[in-house]
Design a protein around this motif. Sequence first.
Motif, PDB file in Angstrom:
ATOM      1  N   ARG A   1      -3.621 -15.980  -5.948  1.00 30.72           N
ATOM      2  CA  ARG A   1      -4.661 -15.025  -5.603  1.00 30.72           C
ATOM      3  C   ARG A   1      -4.136 -13.620  -5.859  1.00 30.72           C
ATOM      4  NH1 ARG A   1      -5.725 -19.321  -2.669  1.00 30.72           N
ATOM      5  NH2 ARG A   1      -7.856 -19.908  -2.358  1.00 30.72           N
ATOM      6  N   LEU A   3      -4.973  -9.658  -5.138  1.00 29.85           N
ATOM      7  CA  LEU A   3      -5.764  -8.715  -4.360  1.00 29.85           C
ATOM      8  C   LEU A   3      -6.232  -7.604  -5.286  1.00 29.85           C
ATOM      9  CD1 LEU A   3      -3.572  -8.428  -1.157  1.00 29.85           C
ATOM     10  CD2 LEU A   3      -5.544  -9.888  -1.547  1.00 29.85           C
ATOM     11  N   ASP A   5      -8.034  -3.893  -5.360  1.00 27.31           N
ATOM     12  CA  ASP A   5      -8.435  -2.717  -4.603  1.00 27.31           C
ATOM     13  C   ASP A   5      -9.652  -2.117  -5.290  1.00 27.31           C
ATOM     14  OD1 ASP A   5      -8.690  -0.385  -3.161  1.00 27.31           O
ATOM     15  OD2 ASP A   5      -6.542   0.018  -3.110  1.00 27.31           O
ATOM     16  N   LEU A  64       1.104  -7.684   2.655  1.00 28.74           N
ATOM     17  CA  LEU A  64       0.771  -8.841   1.830  1.00 28.74           C
ATOM     18  C   LEU A  64       1.034 -10.153   2.564  1.00 28.74           C
ATOM     19  CD1 LEU A  64       2.062  -7.606  -1.641  1.00 28.74           C
ATOM     20  CD2 LEU A  64      -0.270  -7.600  -0.766  1.00 28.74           C
ATOM     21  N   ILE A  67      -1.820 -10.711   5.034  1.00 28.02           N
ATOM     22  CA  ILE A  67      -3.047 -11.068   4.312  1.00 28.02           C
ATOM     23  C   ILE A  67      -2.965 -12.515   3.834  1.00 28.02           C
ATOM     24  CG2 ILE A  67      -4.416 -10.578   2.252  1.00 28.02           C
ATOM     25  CD1 ILE A  67      -3.650  -7.603   2.654  1.00 28.02           C
ATOM     26  N   VAL A  75      -0.468 -14.926  -1.950  1.00 28.20           N
ATOM     27  CA  VAL A  75      -1.078 -13.876  -2.770  1.00 28.20           C
ATOM     28  C   VAL A  75      -0.014 -13.305  -3.700  1.00 28.20           C
ATOM     29  CG1 VAL A  75      -2.840 -13.261  -1.068  1.00 28.20           C
ATOM     30  CG2 VAL A  75      -0.658 -12.087  -1.029  1.00 28.20           C
ATOM     31  N   LEU A  79      -0.977  -5.651  -6.340  1.00 27.05           N
ATOM     32  CA  LEU A  79      -2.437  -5.673  -6.341  1.00 27.05           C
ATOM     33  C   LEU A  79      -2.968  -4.902  -7.530  1.00 27.05           C
ATOM     34  CD1 LEU A  79      -3.354  -2.690  -4.881  1.00 27.05           C
ATOM     35  CD2 LEU A  79      -2.487  -3.948  -2.951  1.00 27.05           C
TER      36      LEU A  79
END
Length: 131
Positions: A1, A3, A5, A64, A67, A75, A79
Amino acid sequence: RLLVDLGWVAAPPGGPAPAWPELPLTDVELHGIYAPAPGGGLRVGGDALPRQSGWPKLTLFVDLAAIATDLGAPVAPRLLLLDAEPGSAFVRSWTPAIMAPEKHRGYALQWFTFALVAGVIFVGLHWRKSN
């Protein structure tokens, strides 16, 4: 995954949370900067993610590991900061935290001056006059 922004949505001070723009439900091609998560800062109020049940979740500190725990899946270590898009409701203004060379020289001058003054004081306090 990974992330992503999306940017910022302005909220009135002391007012209700802003309305979130609709996200596309189809596949999209993303363009941006693959950057490390912002570091530093203060963790105000602890980890807010577990206390929130609905999406989107709000947090003041990008952790991180927290999350990943909240998502229940690993993740990526960085990002994606999306490029600015003229029609987007999200404000995307990424300014890297880079110190100009002039500031580095100023700090160097300050510390070398401090070292010189400390050396002069040390020699002055330990100087013994011989008769």
